[in-house]
Design an enzyme around this catalytic site. Structure first.
Site, PDB file in Angstrom:
ATOM      1  N   LYS A   1       2.934  -4.490  -6.210  1.00 28.58           N
ATOM      2  CA  LYS A   1       2.970  -3.987  -7.576  1.00 28.58           C
ATOM      3  C   LYS A   1       3.826  -2.729  -7.632  1.00 28.58           C
ATOM      4  O   LYS A   1       3.970  -2.095  -6.576  1.00 28.58           O
ATOM      5  CB  LYS A   1       1.562  -3.695  -8.112  1.00 28.58           C
ATOM      6  CG  LYS A   1       0.652  -2.835  -7.251  1.00 28.58           C
ATOM      7  CD  LYS A   1       0.994  -1.476  -6.810  1.00 28.58           C
ATOM      8  CE  LYS A   1       1.358  -0.408  -7.759  1.00 28.58           C
ATOM      9  NZ  LYS A   1       1.685   0.888  -7.050  1.00 28.58           N
TER      10      LYS A   1
ATOM     11  N   TYR B   1      -2.596  -0.029 -12.736  1.00 23.36           N
ATOM     12  CA  TYR B   1      -4.014  -0.224 -12.378  1.00 23.36           C
ATOM     13  C   TYR B   1      -4.898  -0.096 -13.622  1.00 23.36           C
ATOM     14  O   TYR B   1      -5.898  -0.800 -13.755  1.00 23.36           O
ATOM     15  CB  TYR B   1      -4.458   0.812 -11.338  1.00 23.36           C
ATOM     16  CG  TYR B   1      -3.835   0.621  -9.985  1.00 23.36           C
ATOM     17  CD1 TYR B   1      -4.400  -0.248  -9.055  1.00 23.36           C
ATOM     18  CD2 TYR B   1      -2.685   1.306  -9.626  1.00 23.36           C
ATOM     19  CE1 TYR B   1      -3.829  -0.424  -7.807  1.00 23.36           C
ATOM     20  CE2 TYR B   1      -2.111   1.140  -8.379  1.00 23.36           C
ATOM     21  CZ  TYR B   1      -2.684   0.265  -7.471  1.00 23.36           C
ATOM     22  OH  TYR B   1      -2.115   0.086  -6.234  1.00 23.36           O
TER      23      TYR B   1
HETATM   24  P1  NAD Z   1       7.925   3.598   1.091  1.00 23.42           P
HETATM   25  O1  NAD Z   1       9.041   4.375   0.495  1.00 23.42           O
HETATM   26  O2  NAD Z   1       6.990   4.300   2.010  1.00 23.42           O
HETATM   27  O3  NAD Z   1       8.498   2.341   1.879  1.00 23.42           O
HETATM   28  C1  NAD Z   1       9.565   1.557   1.394  1.00 23.42           C
HETATM   29  C2  NAD Z   1      10.211   0.835   2.560  1.00 23.42           C
HETATM   30  O4  NAD Z   1      11.354   0.119   2.064  1.00 23.42           O
HETATM   31  C3  NAD Z   1      10.724   1.784   3.658  1.00 23.42           C
HETATM   32  O5  NAD Z   1      10.374   1.272   4.915  1.00 23.42           O
HETATM   33  C4  NAD Z   1      12.229   1.751   3.472  1.00 23.42           C
HETATM   34  O6  NAD Z   1      12.937   1.966   4.690  1.00 23.42           O
HETATM   35  C5  NAD Z   1      12.434   0.336   2.965  1.00 23.42           C
HETATM   36  N1  NAD Z   1      13.718   0.152   2.275  1.00 23.42           N
HETATM   37  C6  NAD Z   1      14.545  -0.872   2.513  1.00 23.42           C
HETATM   38  N2  NAD Z   1      15.643  -0.759   1.755  1.00 23.42           N
HETATM   39  C7  NAD Z   1      15.520   0.353   1.032  1.00 23.42           C
HETATM   40  C8  NAD Z   1      16.344   1.019   0.064  1.00 23.42           C
HETATM   41  N3  NAD Z   1      17.541   0.512  -0.304  1.00 23.42           N
HETATM   42  N4  NAD Z   1      15.880   2.158  -0.480  1.00 23.42           N
HETATM   43  C9  NAD Z   1      14.686   2.667  -0.134  1.00 23.42           C
HETATM   44  N5  NAD Z   1      13.856   2.087   0.780  1.00 23.42           N
HETATM   45  C10 NAD Z   1      14.287   0.935   1.355  1.00 23.42           C
HETATM   46  O7  NAD Z   1       7.144   2.933  -0.101  1.00 23.42           O
HETATM   47  P2  NAD Z   1       5.654   2.347  -0.096  1.00 23.42           P
HETATM   48  O8  NAD Z   1       4.727   3.406  -0.526  1.00 23.42           O
HETATM   49  O9  NAD Z   1       5.390   1.646   1.169  1.00 23.42           O
HETATM   50  O10 NAD Z   1       5.750   1.318  -1.313  1.00 23.42           O
HETATM   51  C11 NAD Z   1       6.364   0.046  -1.173  1.00 23.42           C
HETATM   52  C12 NAD Z   1       5.821  -0.885  -2.277  1.00 23.42           C
HETATM   53  O11 NAD Z   1       4.425  -1.013  -2.101  1.00 23.42           O
HETATM   54  C13 NAD Z   1       6.023  -0.359  -3.698  1.00 23.42           C
HETATM   55  O12 NAD Z   1       6.237  -1.425  -4.554  1.00 23.42           O
HETATM   56  C14 NAD Z   1       4.694   0.289  -4.030  1.00 23.42           C
HETATM   57  O13 NAD Z   1       4.399   0.340  -5.395  1.00 23.42           O
HETATM   58  C15 NAD Z   1       3.746  -0.634  -3.292  1.00 23.42           C
HETATM   59  N6  NAD Z   1       2.472   0.009  -2.948  1.00 23.42           N
HETATM   60  C16 NAD Z   1       1.333  -0.620  -3.270  1.00 23.42           C
HETATM   61  C17 NAD Z   1       0.106  -0.054  -2.984  1.00 23.42           C
HETATM   62  C18 NAD Z   1      -1.158  -0.783  -3.326  1.00 23.42           C
HETATM   63  O14 NAD Z   1      -2.219  -0.178  -3.253  1.00 23.42           O
HETATM   64  N7  NAD Z   1      -1.093  -2.062  -3.657  1.00 23.42           N
HETATM   65  C19 NAD Z   1       0.063   1.196  -2.374  1.00 23.42           C
HETATM   66  C20 NAD Z   1       1.255   1.827  -2.019  1.00 23.42           C
HETATM   67  C21 NAD Z   1       2.472   1.216  -2.311  1.00 23.42           C
END
Ligand code: NAD
Length: 367
Positions: free
Chosen positions: A137, A223
């Site tokens: 999401k 949410y």
């Molecule tokens: P994050 O920034 O920590 O991780 C993103 C990942 O994508 C990194 O490993 C990064 O290297 C990679 N990536 C690959 N190509 C990229 C680019 N061009 N630019 C930037 N990053 C790139 O983010 P996150 O917190 O892990 O979030 C990722 C997804 O998960 C989002 O959609 C977020 O909303 C979702 N999320 C959901 C929950 C939940 O409770 N369901 C919680 C946190 C995050």
């Protein structure tokens, strides 16, 4: 509050569809070849904070699936994850050779855990590679993208679900039951908020409109939209929103705090708010014959709640394990997920209407 362990996690997974009838509008599926395996293989795409802190560890507790592969652009992460989770080299991909995953029978499900602007591209690529897909999401940058993702998965005859872990969380499942089954009579009002005080990297993708689609509303507000929808069990028809920006230098491109009123059929109006500058996590519902609430409502753990002032007595579970196990089961049984792509699309229609309302200053119709 002391939590009772009267119900096991398995009980909740088994009774998971309680109260969700109104949301479970599963379109008919063509049958596809069902994998004949004890556990299905999941590949995580994007090894950022959510994969590292939650999904990887949760996959140590799943019964229907396991962490079979990874897709990462960072070679050092490939080495560390391979070692930590015992992932064979042949199941490790990067963004350049992603499409080769099509030939890998170990991978049944691809889980897209990337920044929002990449959700559409990788969901569609995954389906075209013949894999079933879970996408995090918010589902995509807007409702139009969600429709493309749903159509692509349908065309490839692959299941799509959204990482809506709270549909498997006992306290949230209880508010679905209380609201949708009118246990305390009809709902008269809901107020819900979700947010945190963002003090992270000012250059992060989450603060860039083109990469995140928006700010606190996209990340935290979905949410609350979900919470109101799954408590009432109906779809909202119109919305009016306002916003507040106390740190404009930090939130240059995206919304900081957004407030909205959401109108449901029969004129019920709920209130909601999302923020990157306030610590909120609650849902309060007032019904004809009583009230119930959750707080914290939306985190990974420590979810708490009460009904007419008496504490709810449900266990904390590993929500992501329950969510992934349920999807693996859906794939095995050739059955739509209760959090199918259509669920993500419905929320994005509301989000799109909220952004339109912030522009127009008026009530906007949803959809
Ligand atoms: P994050 O920034 O920590 O991780 C993103 C990942 O994508 C990194 O490993 C990064 O290297 C990679 N990536 C690959 N190509 C990229 C680019 N061009 N630019 C930037 N990053 C790139 O983010 P996150 O917190 O892990 O979030 C990722 C997804 O998960 C989002 O959609 C977020 O909303 C979702 N999320 C959901 C929950 C939940 O409770 N369901 C919680 C946190 C995050």
């Amino acid at each position: 509050m002391k939590l009772s362990n009267k119900f096991s996690r398995r009980d909740f997974i088994r009774t998971g569809s309680i109260g969700l009838g109104a949301l479970a509008m599963a379109p008919a599926l063509k049958s596809f070849a069902r994998p004949k395996k004890k556990k299905l293989g999941i590949a995580l795409v994007g090894l950022g904070s959510y994969s590292t802190g939650q999904l990887g560890p949760a996959l140590r507790h799943t019964k229907e699936c396991y962490l079979a592969g990874i897709v990462t652009g960072t070679p050092s992460k490939a080495v560390a994850w391979s070692k930590k989770y015992n992932i064979p080299k042949k199941n490790i991909y990067n963004y350049q050779n992603f499409d080769e995953i099509a030939k890998n029978p170990d991978i049944d499900i691809i889980y897209v855990v990337l920044p929002v602007f990449m959700h559409k591209e990788y969901t569609i690529k995954a389906a075209q590679a013949g894999k079933h897909v879970i996408c995090e999401k918010p589902m995509a940058l807007n409702a139009g993208e969600c429709e493309e993702m749903i159509a692509a998965c349908k065309k490839a005859n692959r299941l799509l679900s959204i990482g809506y872990r709270l549909h498997f969380e006992p306290h949230n499942m209880e508010v679905m039951r209380l609201g949708q089954k009118h246990i305390l009579g009809n709902i008269k009002h809901i107020d819900t908020g979700n947010g945190f005080t963002y003090n992270g990297d000012p250059n992060a993708w989450r603060l860039k409109k083109a990469l995140a689609g928006g700010g606190g509303l996209m990340d935290m507000g979905v949410y609350c939209i979900q919470g109101a929808r799954y408590t009432i069990g109906e779809e909202p028809v119109a919305v009016k929103a306002t916003q507040e920006k106390l740190r404009p230098d930090f939130f240059k491109e995206v919304d900081e705090t957004v407030f909205w009123e959401l109108e449901f059929p029969n004129k019920l109006v709920t209130t909601g708010k999302s923020s990157y500058n306030n610590d909120w996590s609650y849902l309060k519902a007032e019904a004809e014959n009583g009230n119930f609430e959750l707080g914290p409502a939306y985190g990974y753990n420590a979810i708490d709640g009460s009904i007419n002032g008496s504490p709810m007595k449900f266990p904390q579970i590993i929500q992501q394990a329950a969510q992934m196990d349920d999807f693996a089961k859906c794939v095995t049984l050739n059955k739509q997920s209760r959090v199918a792509g259509e669920e993500g699309l419905k929320d994005m229609k509301v989000v799109d209407a909220i952004y339109r309302s912030l522009e127009s200053g008026k009530w906007e119709r949803i959809g």
